[in-house]
Design a protein around this motif. Structure first.
Motif, short mmCIF file in Angstrom:
data_model
loop_
_atom_site.label_atom_id
_atom_site.label_comp_id
_atom_site.label_asym_id
_atom_site.label_seq_id
_atom_site.Cartn_x
_atom_site.Cartn_y
_atom_site.Cartn_z
N ILE A 84 0.83 -1.36 0.02
CA ILE A 84 -0.19 -0.03 0.11
C ILE A 84 1.01 1.20 0.02
O ILE A 84 1.94 1.37 0.69
N GLU A 85 0.65 2.20 -0.94
CA GLU A 85 1.33 3.29 -0.87
C GLU A 85 0.44 4.35 -0.85
O GLU A 85 -0.72 4.55 -1.68
N MET A 86 0.36 5.32 0.07
CA MET A 86 -0.68 6.50 0.14
C MET A 86 0.30 7.92 -0.03
O MET A 86 1.12 8.00 0.89
N ILE A 107 -1.31 12.68 0.41
CA ILE A 107 -2.51 12.65 0.39
C ILE A 107 -3.13 13.90 1.31
O ILE A 107 -2.52 14.44 2.29
N GLN A 116 3.38 4.50 3.44
CA GLN A 116 4.06 3.36 2.56
C GLN A 116 4.07 2.09 3.52
O GLN A 116 4.74 1.96 4.41
N MET A 163 -7.61 6.58 7.12
CA MET A 163 -7.77 5.30 6.83
C MET A 163 -9.29 5.28 5.94
O MET A 163 -9.47 4.53 5.30
N LEU A 196 -8.26 5.49 2.38
CA LEU A 196 -7.86 4.23 2.01
C LEU A 196 -9.13 3.28 1.59
O LEU A 196 -9.07 2.37 0.82
N ILE A 202 -3.16 6.96 -4.68
CA ILE A 202 -2.99 5.74 -3.67
C ILE A 202 -2.42 4.57 -4.79
O ILE A 202 -3.12 4.41 -6.07
N VAL A 255 -1.65 0.40 -4.93
CA VAL A 255 -1.94 -1.16 -4.29
C VAL A 255 -0.83 -1.98 -5.19
O VAL A 255 -1.17 -1.90 -6.27
N ALA A 266 -12.17 -1.25 -2.26
CA ALA A 266 -11.31 -1.40 -1.05
C ALA A 266 -11.27 -3.09 -0.87
O ALA A 266 -10.10 -3.71 -0.82
N ILE A 299 -8.25 -4.86 0.85
CA ILE A 299 -8.19 -4.18 1.95
C ILE A 299 -9.14 -4.50 3.02
O ILE A 299 -10.45 -4.43 2.45
N ILE A 323 -6.71 -3.24 8.21
CA ILE A 323 -6.56 -2.25 9.19
C ILE A 323 -7.38 -2.43 10.38
O ILE A 323 -8.58 -2.69 10.67
#
Lengths: 369, 348, 511
Positions: free
Chosen positions: C5-7, C10, C26, C47, C50, C61, C63, C76, C81, C163
């Motif tokens: 996962i990379e955000m 944001i 990340q 979150m 995400l 974002i 994935v 998601a 996720i 999460i």
């Protein structure tokens, strides 16, 4: 804060006011022209105020409206403010407003249908002295009010005769709406009729404390039939529809037994149709009719012709065709004999040789002959 | 969008929507919508007589609305306003008929009787709720029926001898005044409206400004926190029902000492108490809100009587149109939500 | 290194309020990545972005290194996720299996194939060591088990990245241990975990790396093995945080609270407090340690008048409290910071200012002859708000609109201001962040130093150890041991709380 909110609300009301007011202008003019034409050519107009039941209550109001429509047709009048019209009340508080509205619209004659409007008619008759009023089922002693009463006891006496002759168990039921002088007349006349035709029969009297509760009518009728009563007369307005339902249900389940009913106010034959044992039968023996329509036509005609019975009470009985019995059910046993007995009693009452009791007190001293 | 602007906008949009949908229905069924709304307006405000009648009709609605709203603010749903209203009506007329006193004693006494009767009638469900946690909705519904039949019985067998209505009360107990009738062209307007407005003020002051109101509202919002803070939850529950019943009883006096001047046996409920629920909800359970909601209800109700005659619209359609207006005003939450969405998009 | 996962950068704002500003997160495959921040720092917003509940204004974002657009939670889910919510979303009357398949029912010919579903659930449960009975009803299982059902739910739906939103907030110490074990198993099986928390100890114990955000800004990512609690705390709060609450030795004086043989029944009529004895003296803090459900709530409710007692005696400065109503008890010099601030502590629909006078509104000068004096009320409220650092737009703001920490500060301000001889604090820091906890602990110690008696009930052993001068262990409605925090350990306390006698506990910890 608070003040501001008040201001807002006020401005809202004002805004709505101007909005609607703008639309309102045109009708004000219409009203003016209405008044103009009326002044130019004074014609006879007639209106009535119903109670909450409205003109399709299958009873009282419906009958009165029928009378008014027939009167209109006879005299080439249109429905509306220039001919004949009605207003329906949504609550007891509306009687006064509606009577006032009709009077202010310039109706020549305004009916209040039902004893509940007595006070309202009394008050308004004093204020609107130019309008003629008529009140059904109550008395108002004002010079511009004609009071209309009925001898319900005479019609229900004949119903009692039918019941007394039809019953096999010698047990008969009577369901009253609410205790009142009018319903007492129904009760006294009915019991007198039963007594005259069949001294052995007893009448079980029950009051439902409501003119609108079909459930209660059904519950009472159910108990009556269960305890062996085979004819029931309901003088109870909408409550009576419960009795018809109970009778139909029982007849459908058990076609060999008798579950007779007697209707009230208008001819309620239609309420009794049921399919039992594969064929169509009717559980309504007859109905004790109250010809409000005839009375309304009569008073309206008199008023139009200039002999309005203001300040007087007119009582409509068998002789005046104000009460009567609906045609007898073809399915009843010994129909011809019963028909003959009814006619005989009818003649005696019309001629005055028999006086039908109107109260329970009078019933005590009544003896048929 | 500011909260204030929204507060004006929402009821206006609501009423307009009601009118628009009503128009569509009328046009679709072949009636003249302009004439109908004109008749509605004229039937309520077109003539001083009707305005007087509107105010008269509004009076018991204000009090019934206050009754529902007051209990609601303390977290109770007083469905029994109808019954408390009926016993208040009976009590006021009974006292009006039973005594011969000078007006300045007789009228207050008759009014007081209605208040006490209504309060007592509401005290019972309040007590049952506080003591045994019996839900007030069930008890008050039952008490409505008890009130209906008990008042009928008393009218027929105690006050009169088997009559359908009592005689009219003497002038010494009446809220009517020849002067009010004369300025409104014989309407039944009476002094009760002054009492109703005073009651609006009393409700506002009691709830918002006093320590008692602080407790009552706290109990309404959160009984646990009120208990924690040392307030007597039970006492406040009973008190709120009693005050609510007092308003309802007084509403009964408006009919008994004002509009009618007598009390008649009833085949069914009057509907005033139930309309009070709608008035209270529409008025967001605040004194001022109840006042305006009652005004709307009263005006619609009186004005609508004129529609069949003046515009030829049948009664059933009139009922639908009135219900639509009330529906849209009552569902202002929806409109609020809509405005919020639109204004949110605007920001983006 | 592969990122699952990379955000990136944001940014999310709400009507001009920036909740997330240029945050980068990340997550590597197979790691437990902690997301640390104070309450309101923007963790949940991030979150929710995400998870597809919010759309970011800026940023990207990815994935498994592929850019994606997550416009709703279904997407998601499809991307693997899964979210284990803080407040469980379970149907109480359904079984575990029914809850898990809800929305993803296996049907054959229109009928739900429960047998097959149960088998699958059992398989997953065994593989990850969750030990959940697929046939149990949700209402019959513990909170910890319910959380495992939530975990199962995400696994059943094929989640690769889980999460966890504040997963330990509702758990007992034992359950927390088990959860940590489960998380480690999940990693072993190739899953990746994002752990949202503000509890530093847990991060140190379980996480591999940690991303810190403060006031909506990304502060940075650190390797947990290269840092310590103090550093994390100062990154999160933006200043140095004192952990070991500074306090001078206590100087207890006369007895203030004396409880003898107290017996209290719970709402179901079962005896919850069973012959409890306890004394608290002026100038000391007595901490009640115990596992939830050993009668703590009933005990506090009984002495504050919220619940009837069967028998016994509760005296404050010699005055019997049992049988008095809450008001009389308040007036007898008892202050109470309730366990559930929303249920008991506040009228959420009242302005925070009016909540400040919830017990004192009827006294002069706040009211006179039954009429409230709002000027005085709000003067007092303003004073307390500034004194106790309650962050609120104004004293007229509804209590509902305040954050948990500020609500709690307001309650503490109100109770301390009444100057009670005995201050009862039931879980005063539950759900609060480090800064607020520090503040509240200071205030409790300040009360002690002013010669007041303080009774502290908490499920957090750290808190009990840190703040108390004496620790009373409650087990099955009785005080089973009173120990000095200086000569006990968490292990010993844990065993006492589980019902071992002092002697046994002492032996086992010294082995």
């Amino acid at each position: 804060m608070k003040k501001r909110k008040l201001g807002l609300a006020l401005s809202l009301v004002l805004a709505a006011g101007t909005l609607l007011g703008a639309c309102g202008k045109t009708t004000d003019n219409n009203n003016a022209t209405n008044k103009g034409t009326k002044n130019a050519k004074p014609s006879f107009t007639v209106g009535m105020v119903t109670d909450v039941g409205g003109i399709d209550d299958k009873s009282f109001n419906q009958s009165a409206w029928k009378g008014l429509q027939e009167f209109g047709a006879d005299n080439n009048m249109q429905k509306g403010t220039k001919g004949f019209d009605y207003l329906q009340s949504q609550s007891d508080a509306d009687y006064s407003t509606n009577l006032n509205t009709l009077s202010r619209q310039g109706f020549s004659l305004v009916y209040g249908i039902g004893f509940m409007m007595q006070q309202a008619v009394d008050d308004i008759a004093k204020q609107q002295t130019k309008t003629k009023f008529a009140i059904i089922d109550a008395e108002v002693k004002e010079p511009n009010v004609a009071s209309v009463l009925f001898k319900e006891n005479e019609g229900s006496f004949l119903a009692g005769v039918v019941a007394g002759m039809v019953t096999k168990t010698n047990k008969i039921g009577f369901i009253g709406g609410m205790e009142s002088a009018v319903i007492e007349r129904f009760e006294a006349g009915f019991r007198a009729g039963v007594q005259a035709a069949n001294p052995k029969a007893t009448v079980d009297v029950q009051y439902a404390a409501s003119f609108t509760s079909a459930e209660k009518g059904q519950a009472i009728a159910s108990k009556m039939y269960s305890s062996g009563e085979d004819v029931i007369f309901a003088a109870a307005g909408g409550t009576g529809t419960g009795m018809f339902k109970e009778a139909r249900d029982r007849k459908a389940k058990d076609p060999s037994k008798d579950f007779w009913t007697i209707g009230v106010d208008s001819d309620q034959t239609a309420e009794g149709v049921v399919t039992a044992g594969g064929k169509q039968v009717n559980v309504v023996l007859t109905s004790s009719m109250k010809r409000v329509d005839n009375a309304v036509k009569d008073i309206s005609t008199k008023a139009m012709k200039g002999n309005f019975p203001g300040g007087q009470t007119t009582t409509y009985g068998l002789a005046e065709d104000g009460v009567g019995l609906a045609p007898l059910n073809d399915g009843m046993p010994n129909k011809d004999a019963i028909q003959k007995a009814v006619s005989d009693w009818q003649d005696k009452i019309k001629s005055g040789s028999v006086k039908v009791p109107a109260t329970r007190a009078e019933l005590k001293t009544f003896s048929a002959k | 969008m500011s909260k204030r602007l929204r507060n004006i906008l929402v009821p206006i949009i609501a009423i307009l929507l009601g009118i628009i949908v009503g128009t569509i229905i009328m046009v679709a069924s072949g009636y003249d919508a302009v004439a109908a709304y004109t008749a509605l307006w004229n039937g309520a405000f077109g003539n001083i007589y009707y305005t007087g009648e509107v105010v008269r009709q509004v009076t018991p609605y204000i009090l019934a609305g206050l009754a529902v709203a007051f209990a609601f603010r303390v977290g109770l749903f007083n469905i029994g306003v109808e019954g408390q209203f009926m016993v208040g009506w009976l009590a006021s007329v009974w006292v009006g008929l039973a005594f011969h006193l000078p007006k300045f004693i007789h009228l207050p006494l008759a009014i007081l009787a209605s208040i006490i009767a209504g309060a007592l009638w509401a005290f019972i469900p309040g007590l049952l709720k506080a003591r045994f946690r019996i839900h007030e909705v069930i008890v008050t519904i039952m008490m409505n029926y008890v009130a209906l039949y008990v008042t009928n019985y008393i009218i027929q067998h105690v006050i009169t001898n088997n009559a359908d209505r009592t005689p009219s009360i003497p002038d010494s107990a009446s809220l009517r005044s020849p002067w009010l009738a004369s300025i409104t062209d014989f309407s039944r307007l009476h002094w009760g409206i002054v009492l109703a407005i005073i009651c609006c003020f009393i409700m506002w002051f009691l709830l918002e400004k006093t320590t008692r109101g602080f407790e009552l509202r706290a109990v309404g919002f959160n009984q646990h926190a009120a208990h924690y803070a040392g307030m007597s939850v039970n006492k406040n529950i009973i008190l709120s029902m009693v005050i609510s019943g007092a308003f309802a009883g007084l509403a009964g006096a408006m009919e008994g000492l004002g509009t009618f001047g007598y009390v008649a046996t009833k085949a069914a409920f009057t509907g005033v108490g139930f309309n009070g629920i709608a008035v209270a909800l529409l008025g967001a359970n605040t004194a001022l809100g109840v006042f305006f909601a009652a005004l709307l209800f009263g005006a619609l109700e009186v004005g609508a009587l004129n529609m069949p005659l003046a515009a030829g619209v049948p009664n059933e359609l009139v009922d639908i149109i009135i219900a639509l207006i009330v529906f849209f005003v009552a569902s202002s939450y929806l409109i609020r939500w809509f405005i919020e969405r639109i204004s949110k998009k605007g920001v983006k | 290194m592969e990122y699952v996962i990379e955000m990136l950068n944001i940014r999310k704002e709400f009507n001009g309020f920036v909740a997330n500003d240029n945050i980068t997160l990340q997550v590597k495959k197979g790691e437990i990545h902690a997301l640390l921040g104070e309450n309101g720092a923007g963790k949940s917003t991030l979150m929710n972005v995400l998870f597809g509940l919010y759309q970011p204004e800026q940023g990207e974002i990815r994935v498994k290194e592929k850019p994606v657009k997550i416009s709703n939670p279904n997407i998601a889910n499809d991307l693997g996720i899964g979210m284990v919510h803080q407040h469980f979303m379970l149907v109480d009357v359904f079984t575990v299996t029914e809850n898990i398949i809800l929305g993803k029912e296996i049907t054959s010919a229109g009928r739900i194939d429960l047998k097959k579903a149960e088998r699958e659930v059992r398989e997953i449960s065994e593989r990850y060591g969750l030990a959940v009975d697929p046939k149990a009803k949700i209402s019959d299982i513990s909170v910890g088990m319910q959380q495992r059902v939530e975990i199962l739910k995400t696994l059943y739906r094929g989640a690769e990245i889980l999460i966890f939103d504040e997963p330990t907030a509702v758990l007992t110490p034992q359950e927390i241990k088990e959860l940590i074990q489960i998380m480690k198993t999940l990693i072993k099986e190739g899953k990746s975990i994002i752990l949202i928390t503000h509890k530093l100890k847990e991060i140190m114990e379980v996480a591999d790396r940690c991303t810190v955000i403060r006031k909506g800004q990304g502060i940075g990512t650190v390797n947990v093995s290269e840092t310590n609690q103090n550093e994390l705390a100062s990154l999160m709060v933006g200043r140095q945080v004192v952990f070991k609450t500074e306090k001078i030795p206590s100087n207890p004086k006369e007895e203030v609270l004396k409880i003898e043989n107290l017996v209290v029944k719970d709402s179901r009529g079962i005896t919850a407090v069973n012959g409890l004895d306890l004394t608290v003296r002026a100038g000391e803090i007595v901490g009640i340690a115990g596992v939830d459900g050993n009668g703590q709530s009933e005990f506090i409710e009984a002495i504050t008048g919220l619940r009837k007692s069967e028998h016994g005696s509760v005296k404050v400065r010699g005055k019997e409290l049992l049988g008095l109503n809450p008001r009389k008890i308040n007036e007898s010099g008892v202050g109470h910071i309730p366990q559930d601030r929303h249920k008991h502590g506040l009228v959420l629909n009242y302005p925070i200012g009016e909540n400040m006078v919830l017990q004192t509104y009827y006294k002069k000068p706040l009211s006179k002859n039954g009429i409230l004096n709002f000027k005085e009320i709000y003067n007092k409220a303003r004073k307390l708000i500034s004194e106790f650092d309650v962050r609120t737009p104004s004293e007229f703001t509804l209590a509902r609109a305040l954050s948990g920490g500020n609500q709690q500060k307001a309650i503490i301000g109100r109770e301390v201001d009444r100057n009670p001889d005995l201050l009862i604090a039931a879980q005063p820091t539950r759900g609060l962040d480090v800064g607020a906890i520090e503040f509240i602990h200071k205030r409790l110690i300040e009360q002690r130093d002013n010669g007041k008696a303080v009774l502290l009930v908490s499920f957090e052993l750290d808190e009990i150890m840190n703040v108390s001068d004496r620790i009373a262990v409650i087990f099955e409605g009785r005080i089973v041991a009173v120990v000095d925090p200086k000569d006990t350990t968490e292990q010993e306390l844990g065993l006492l709380m589980a019902g071992s006698s002092r002697k046994e506990a002492g032996e086992s910890t010294h082995v």
